[in-house]
Write an enzyme that holds these catalytic residues in place. Structure first.
Site, PDB file in Angstrom:
ATOM      1  N   TYR A 205     -39.088 -14.725  19.275  1.00  0.00           N
ATOM      2  CA  TYR A 205     -39.050 -16.010  18.571  1.00  0.00           C
ATOM      3  C   TYR A 205     -37.849 -16.062  17.653  1.00  0.00           C
ATOM      4  O   TYR A 205     -37.282 -15.031  17.275  1.00  0.00           O
ATOM      5  CB  TYR A 205     -40.344 -16.251  17.779  1.00  0.00           C
ATOM      6  CG  TYR A 205     -40.529 -15.367  16.564  1.00  0.00           C
ATOM      7  CD1 TYR A 205     -41.163 -14.140  16.664  1.00  0.00           C
ATOM      8  CD2 TYR A 205     -40.078 -15.772  15.305  1.00  0.00           C
ATOM      9  CE1 TYR A 205     -41.342 -13.324  15.545  1.00  0.00           C
ATOM     10  CE2 TYR A 205     -40.253 -14.969  14.189  1.00  0.00           C
ATOM     11  CZ  TYR A 205     -40.883 -13.745  14.321  1.00  0.00           C
ATOM     12  OH  TYR A 205     -41.048 -12.941  13.213  1.00  0.00           O
ATOM     13  N   CYS A 206     -37.430 -17.283  17.334  1.00  0.00           N
ATOM     14  CA  CYS A 206     -36.346 -17.495  16.373  1.00  0.00           C
ATOM     15  C   CYS A 206     -36.614 -18.825  15.672  1.00  0.00           C
ATOM     16  O   CYS A 206     -37.700 -19.377  15.793  1.00  0.00           O
ATOM     17  CB  CYS A 206     -34.983 -17.475  17.068  1.00  0.00           C
ATOM     18  SG  CYS A 206     -34.764 -18.783  18.277  1.00  0.00           S
ATOM     19  N   THR A 207     -35.634 -19.352  14.947  1.00  0.00           N
ATOM     20  CA  THR A 207     -35.850 -20.551  14.125  1.00  0.00           C
ATOM     21  C   THR A 207     -36.230 -21.783  14.953  1.00  0.00           C
ATOM     22  O   THR A 207     -37.248 -22.415  14.704  1.00  0.00           O
ATOM     23  CB  THR A 207     -34.582 -20.860  13.316  1.00  0.00           C
ATOM     24  OG1 THR A 207     -34.119 -19.647  12.737  1.00  0.00           O
ATOM     25  CG2 THR A 207     -34.856 -21.881  12.232  1.00  0.00           C
TER      26      THR A 207
END
Ligand SMILES: [Zn+2]
Ligand SMILES: [Zn+2]
Length: 349
Positions: A205-207
Site C-alpha cells: 500500500y501507499c498514499t
C-alpha cells in the site's frame, strides 16, 4: 556573479511568501484531490500547455507531473469550478474515466499555493529501468475490506511502500515499514526484506496507489508470485471504511504531499515529537529556515518555543544578514543533516 548567488534565494523566498499570502487571501471553498494514470502521452510539452491553459482559467492550484508514461496530479480546485473542471478532464482522451481520490479532510488554507505542471522523465522517481522488466504485469487490486483481512491473516504480509517519515505518523497494524527516505531506496531494499516471507501473500500500500503500480510489477519480476496492492491507497481506504462502516485498521495519520502534510484517518497519535522526544505528536513542520527546510515532527510546546525552527542553530542562522547567511548555513547544514534521521524532502509520490 557573487551578487546574484546571494540574492536568488531571497527572491525565491519573497515570491514564496507572496504566493502564500495570495493563496491565504483567496478564501473560496476548494476541493482537494489527486489522480494518476499510466498512459502514453507522446508529446508531454503540448499536453502540459493544454492543461495549464485550462486549469489556470479555473483557478486550480496544485502539483502535476507529466511524462511520456502518464500523469500524476495533486490539486486544489475551487468548488464553483468543479463541474467544469471534471467535465473538461473527463473529455480529454488521455484522461477519460480517470478515477479521483478526494481528500479525506480539507485544511483551513488551500492545500497548494500555486499551480505547477512539470514535464518529467517519469511520473514517479523510482530509479528503475522500465525496459528491464514487464511494468504492465502489476499485482491485483485489494479493496479496503480485503486489506483488513490481509492485516490479520498470519499467512499474509502487509508492506508499506512509503518512506520512513510517512509511515512514522501512520501505518497499517502489523505492516512492514522499511526505514528508507526515497521510493528508489524502498524498491532496492524490499525484495531483500521480503525474502523471509517468500511464501506469504503480499499486500502493498501507499498514499494514493501510484507507487504500488510499479512496486507490485517490480516484486513479481523479483520472483514474488502472490503480490496485491491496495486500490486507491490509504486515501481511498479511509473513504471505504467510512462509507461501508468497516473497522479501521490504519493507525494514525496519512501523510500527504501538500501544504496540509497529513490527513487524519484514525484518532490515535502513534509518533513522538522529534525535538523533545517525549510528547506525542504527528504534526509535521518544515523548518522556518528556508535553507534548511527540514521536515520534522513537532509538539505544540516545542514549535512555540523554537518559533518553528528545527533547532536553535537554524534560528540563529536565519537572523544573520543575507550576505553571510548562505556561507554559514552551508557549513551548519551539513552538520544538522548528519544528526537528523530525515533528509530534506521533495514531494515524491
Ligand atoms: Zn516536543
Ligand atoms: Zn532547520
Amino acid at each position: 556573479m557573487a551578487q546574484s548567488s546571494t540574492t536568488t534565494p531571497l527572491r525565491d523566498l519573497r515570491s514564496r511568501v507572496q504566493k502564500r499570502a495570495d493563496a491565504a487571501a483567496d478564501t473560496r471553498p476548494r476541493v482537494t484531490l489527486s489522480f494518476y494514470r499510466y498512459v502514453q502521452i507522446p508529446d508531454p510539452e503540448s499536453f502540459k500547455t493544454r492543461l495549464l491553459d485550462k486549469w489556470q482559467a479555473f483557478g486550480c492550484l496544485g502539483r502535476v507531473y507529466v511524462a511520456q508514461e502518464g500523469i500524476n496530479a495533486q490539486m486544489s480546485v475551487p468548488t464553483e469550478y468543479w463541474p467544469e473542471f471534471d467535465a473538461w478532464v473527463q473529455h480529454q482522451p488521455e484522461l477519460t474515466g480517470i478515477p479521483y481520490k478526494m481528500a479525506v479532510e480539507e485544511g483551513e488554507l488551500p492545500s497548494f499555493f500555486k499551480l505547477m505542471i512539470k514535464v518529467k522523465d517519469k511520473i514517479v522517481a523510482d530509479g528503475l529501468d522500465d525496459s528491464s522488466f514487464d511494468v504492465t504485469d502489476t499485482g491485483a487490486y485489494l479493496t479496503a475490506a480485503q486489506m483488513n483481512e490481509y492485516v490479520t491473516d498470519p499467512d499474509a504480509i502487509v508492506v508499506d511502500m512509503r518512506n520512513n517519515y510517512e509511515s512514522e505518523v501512520g501505518h497499517f497494524e502489523s505492516a512492514l515499514t522499511p526505514d528508507v527516505v526515497t521510493f528508489k531506496d524502498e524498491l532496492q531494499k524490499t525484495p531483500e526484506l521480503l525474502r523471509v516471507h517468500k511464501n506469504k501473500k503480499i499486500a502493498l500500500y501507499c498514499t494514493g496507489g501510484i507507487r504500488c503500480e510499479k512496486a507490485s510489477a517490480w516484486l513479481k519480476h523479483n520472483g514474488f508470485s502472490d503480490v496485491r496492492h491496495l486500490k486507491g491507497g490509504i486515501i481511498d481506504y479511509a473513504h471505504q471504511v467510512k462509507e461501508q462502516g468497516l473497522e479501521n485498521k490504519f493507525r494514525g495519520k496519512n501523510f500527504v504531499f501538500d501544504e496540509r502534510l497529513g490527513e487524519r484517518v484514525g484518532e490515535e497519535i502513534i509518533s513522538t515529537c522529534h525535538l523533545c522526544k517525549s510528547q506525542k505528536s504527528d504534526t509535521h513542520y518544515h523548518c522556518q529556515n528556508q535553507i534548511c527546510h527540514t521536515l520534522f515532527i513537532g509538539c505544540a510546546g516545542c514549535v512555540e518555543k523554537k518559533k518553528g525552527y528545527c533547532s536553535f542553530v537554524c534560528r540563529q542562522i536565519d537572523r544573520l544578514p543575507a550576505s553571510t547567511k548562505k556561507t554559514v548555513a552551508r557549513h551548519y547544514n551539513l552538520k544538522i543533516r548528519k544528526r537528523r534521521p530525515f533528509q530534506k524532502t521533495r514531494p515524491q509520490r
